[in-house]
Design a protein around this motif. Structure first.
Motif, PDB file in Angstrom:
ATOM      1  N   GLU A  18       0.813  -1.218   0.000  1.00 53.62           N
ATOM      2  CA  GLU A  18       0.000   0.000   0.000  1.00 53.62           C
ATOM      3  C   GLU A  18       0.847   1.270   0.000  1.00 53.62           C
ATOM      4  O   GLU A  18       0.527   2.236  -0.691  1.00 53.62           O
ATOM      5  CB  GLU A  18      -0.919   0.006   1.230  1.00 53.62           C
ATOM      6  CG  GLU A  18      -1.835   1.205   1.327  1.00 53.62           C
ATOM      7  CD  GLU A  18      -2.994   1.168   0.339  1.00 53.62           C
ATOM      8  OE1 GLU A  18      -3.589   2.233   0.100  1.00 53.62           O
ATOM      9  OE2 GLU A  18      -3.316   0.089  -0.200  1.00 53.62           O
ATOM     10  N   TYR A  84      -2.692   4.568   7.748  1.00 55.18           N
ATOM     11  CA  TYR A  84      -3.157   5.879   7.281  1.00 55.18           C
ATOM     12  C   TYR A  84      -3.416   6.809   8.464  1.00 55.18           C
ATOM     13  O   TYR A  84      -3.089   7.991   8.419  1.00 55.18           O
ATOM     14  CB  TYR A  84      -4.417   5.747   6.424  1.00 55.18           C
ATOM     15  CG  TYR A  84      -4.124   5.446   4.977  1.00 55.18           C
ATOM     16  CD1 TYR A  84      -3.620   6.438   4.140  1.00 55.18           C
ATOM     17  CD2 TYR A  84      -4.321   4.189   4.457  1.00 55.18           C
ATOM     18  CE1 TYR A  84      -3.336   6.173   2.806  1.00 55.18           C
ATOM     19  CE2 TYR A  84      -4.045   3.909   3.128  1.00 55.18           C
ATOM     20  CZ  TYR A  84      -3.549   4.903   2.312  1.00 55.18           C
ATOM     21  OH  TYR A  84      -3.263   4.633   0.999  1.00 55.18           O
ATOM     22  N   ARG A 101      -6.340   8.324   2.159  1.00 57.36           N
ATOM     23  CA  ARG A 101      -7.347   7.333   1.786  1.00 57.36           C
ATOM     24  C   ARG A 101      -8.734   7.907   2.047  1.00 57.36           C
ATOM     25  O   ARG A 101      -9.023   8.379   3.133  1.00 57.36           O
ATOM     26  CB  ARG A 101      -7.144   6.075   2.620  1.00 57.36           C
ATOM     27  CG  ARG A 101      -7.996   4.931   2.177  1.00 57.36           C
ATOM     28  CD  ARG A 101      -7.509   3.677   2.812  1.00 57.36           C
ATOM     29  NE  ARG A 101      -8.225   2.553   2.263  1.00 57.36           N
ATOM     30  CZ  ARG A 101      -8.158   1.340   2.740  1.00 57.36           C
ATOM     31  NH1 ARG A 101      -7.386   1.097   3.770  1.00 57.36           N
ATOM     32  NH2 ARG A 101      -8.836   0.373   2.204  1.00 57.36           N
ATOM     33  N   ARG A 107     -13.164   6.689   7.473  1.00 56.67           N
ATOM     34  CA  ARG A 107     -11.853   7.203   7.086  1.00 56.67           C
ATOM     35  C   ARG A 107     -11.703   8.674   7.505  1.00 56.67           C
ATOM     36  O   ARG A 107     -10.698   9.281   7.279  1.00 56.67           O
ATOM     37  CB  ARG A 107     -11.643   7.119   5.568  1.00 56.67           C
ATOM     38  CG  ARG A 107     -11.729   5.731   5.007  1.00 56.67           C
ATOM     39  CD  ARG A 107     -10.469   4.952   5.345  1.00 56.67           C
ATOM     40  NE  ARG A 107     -10.380   3.781   4.533  1.00 56.67           N
ATOM     41  CZ  ARG A 107     -10.851   2.588   4.864  1.00 56.67           C
ATOM     42  NH1 ARG A 107     -11.475   2.408   5.983  1.00 56.67           N
ATOM     43  NH2 ARG A 107     -10.700   1.567   4.056  1.00 56.67           N
TER      44      ARG A 107
END
Length: 119
Positions: A18, A84, A101, A107
């Motif tokens: 990632e 993240y 993201r 998120r």
């Protein structure tokens, strides 16, 4: 809570897949146990993990699923979300190629846990 179990090397590979395209260098090679043992002479905190090297642990989350009705998220998503979050909160330096993201729920910093709002 997640749904699977992985070795540290597998976790590192997920992170690398990632974040390497975003400019992060993620080590994915395993460290031999004798090097950890040697390093423990200089860093006593390594003595906590030495007995765990190469051992498998299994936990059963069936009671969590049954009693609370919680469905664990895939472990890959949990790992990536954690990384993240570490970058977004400044615990890991944001690289120039970093792409935040935005493609899934929770998120936006929401932990997914409902807060008790009393007004």
């Amino acid at each position: 809570m997640s749904s699977d179990a992985l070795w540290w090397k597998d976790i590192a590979q997920i992170i690398s897949d990632e974040f390497s395209p975003q400019g992060y260098s993620v080590p994915t090679r395993g460290l031999p146990k004798f090097l950890l043992w040697f390093a423990s002479w200089f860093d006593s905190s390594l003595n906590l993990i030495l007995p765990l090297i190469g051992k498998e642990s299994y936990l059963d989350n069936s009671k969590m699923r049954k009693v609370f009705g919680i469905t664990p998220i895939p472990v890959r998503d949990s790992i990536i979300d954690s990384c993240y979050s570490l970058v977004d909160k400044g615990h890991i330096v944001r690289k120039p190629g970093y792409r935040p993201r935005t493609d899934a729920k929770n998120r936006d910093g929401d932990s997914g846990v409902a807060a008790d709002k009393t007004e």
